[in-house]
Design an enzyme around this catalytic site. Sequence first.
Site, PDB file in Angstrom:
ATOM      1  N   ASP A 201       0.809  -1.222   0.000  1.00 21.77           N
ATOM      2  CA  ASP A 201       0.000   0.000   0.000  1.00 21.77           C
ATOM      3  C   ASP A 201       0.845   1.277   0.000  1.00 21.77           C
ATOM      4  OD1 ASP A 201      -2.793   1.182   0.635  1.00 21.77           O
ATOM      5  OD2 ASP A 201      -1.542   2.086   2.175  1.00 21.77           O
ATOM      6  N   GLU A 259       1.590  -0.785  -4.943  1.00 26.83           N
ATOM      7  CA  GLU A 259       0.699   0.315  -5.297  1.00 26.83           C
ATOM      8  C   GLU A 259       1.628   1.515  -5.509  1.00 26.83           C
ATOM      9  OE1 GLU A 259      -3.200   2.838  -3.816  1.00 26.83           O
ATOM     10  OE2 GLU A 259      -1.551   2.502  -2.457  1.00 26.83           O
TER      11      GLU A 259
HETATM   12  C1  NOJ Z   1      -4.250   3.232  -0.693  1.00 28.10           C
HETATM   13  C2  NOJ Z   1      -5.414   2.372  -0.336  1.00 28.10           C
HETATM   14  O1  NOJ Z   1      -5.768   1.609  -1.438  1.00 28.10           O
HETATM   15  C3  NOJ Z   1      -6.497   3.303   0.137  1.00 28.10           C
HETATM   16  O2  NOJ Z   1      -7.736   2.662   0.280  1.00 28.10           O
HETATM   17  C4  NOJ Z   1      -6.039   3.930   1.415  1.00 28.10           C
HETATM   18  O3  NOJ Z   1      -6.947   4.924   1.809  1.00 28.10           O
HETATM   19  C5  NOJ Z   1      -4.660   4.579   1.258  1.00 28.10           C
HETATM   20  N1  NOJ Z   1      -3.746   3.809   0.478  1.00 28.10           N
HETATM   21  C6  NOJ Z   1      -4.035   4.798   2.608  1.00 28.10           C
HETATM   22  O4  NOJ Z   1      -3.611   3.585   3.152  1.00 28.10           O
END
Ligand code: NOJ
Length: 563
Positions: A201, A259
Amino acid sequence: MHKKWWHGKIAYQIYPKSFKDTNHDGIGDIRGIIEKLPYLKLLGIEILWISPVYVSPFVDQGYDIADYEHIDPIFGTDEDFDELIAKAKELGIHIIMDLVVNHCSSEHIWFKKALADKNSEYRDYFYFRKGNEDGTPPDNLRSYFGGSVWEKVKGEDNTYYLHYFAKEQPDLNWYNPKVREEIYAMMNRWLLRGISGFRVDAIMNIEKDLSFPGLEPDSDDGMCASAKMAHKLSSKIGHFLSEMKERTIDRYDAFSVGEAFGVDTSLYGQFIGDKGYFETIFDFKPRELVEKSVLVFKRRPVTFTMFRDATAKSQHSANNTGFLAPVMENHDEPRGISYYIPQMWENEQGAKAFGTYLLLLRGIPFIYQGQELGLKNPVFDSIDEIDDLATHDMYRSCLKYDLDKSLALKLCAHETRDNARVPMPWDDSEYAGFSDVSPWLKTYSFKDTLNVKAQLSDENSTFNYYRKLISLRKDEKYSQCLTYGDFIDDSTEDLTSAYFRVTENMRILVLTNLKDSSYCYRLKDGESNTLSLLLESKKNCVSTFGNEITLEKGCSAVFLIGK
Ligand code: NOJ
Ligand code: CA
């Protein structure tokens, strides 16, 4: 490229809160995922990414983790999770967890100790800094969810802590080796417990400029999006990411998907492939075309042509380096067919055609729950039906700019992350078979026609078409080409796409037409002699004459050229 166990597999993302409730509290749970494993197996899924299920106060739906080692009771028990790993394994499905380590929750014991005692060693697990003498915070970055990234510490003089996301999500200090050791040890415990890897993430945010210089304001609030800082520092992040990979993923032959927003295509060689920091990263290039500002009324639509061109550039850059993970949507996005393709195709035909285009790209495709049903955005009749904190921030910004409430709602409803977060429609009953009580977020608006039960029994449904697509990708005859074959774009016309997947001895052509009229693709001399149709998204949507292939509007087709 070295062969890896995950090559050629199709992944699926579950948003647990909204997948399936089994204990009558209106919230999806781990036993619900266990119950639906055969459904995923039927679809052809072999890797399952589960959004966070760790202990959390749920300020950001579990992306604020208070305890990395345990499952939150709303989802079930640690034993339920072990059972899920084991049952999935029996079906040949690998589980990957969400790894949220740019930040934790302000309820995490590390942060509580850091707040309780200025001299605690946990103080340096986070970024605590003095504000400027004029009383302003250390820099002018804007949090992803609005407002400054700095929150004042109560009871302390001019002291702030850093949070790129909500104030309840303090950023972890990756420059502190102890923090990194804690993270690696935690990851390794999960890998030993039987998971096969992680979706990582918000990882591009871990690199910081410790002088906290801020950036040129990008709006009249005097602030600048923190995403821009992450992008600026993206070529410097390698020291952390390669260490993490070496200390965890590499040791277990595990899978990781980053991500990783804002990575220039010229950096792919560092991020993916044999020498990459990750096994793969999501391809967010089309999404990055969306204006980042919280002022949604400034956003311009990203058309399919724009989506296609950004994807083609990305795919070409990855041909010689590694695999990307193509995505149509996820839990942070509106539904893809409601966002990237013409409105006239926000339906079954569009879902099949856009799905074909995406699932046959080079890389490891991720399907988001419900995408296989062709779900479009639900209807939100009031801002109160939306739970997502980011959307409420957008809505407030619209009102600040004097937008009429109904227009503000319309714009925010089009963008909200809750489009993808409403519960999965399993049937057409009152709560869509998701639960037998009113769910935590509104029931899917189009459950009467779009639901699993109806689609399982209809051989022409989007679900059954996705099964065909996945089977084609895995078919022994074509899997080498569809897994490893280069991507070569041959698109010329607006709202259509033509691309090849090519190995030394095979060529597969994928055509997609999202125009309002038929699309004519011209083959090169000789190609038509050995052309055969492998799949079409609608019966008889293709005709060929000489060197010309004509594809009906709103359709896709896949061809083999050569024997
Ligand atoms: C990306 C995640 O996919 C999202 O849902 C989240 O709010 C943020 N990162 C913070 O962790
Ligand atoms: Ca439940």
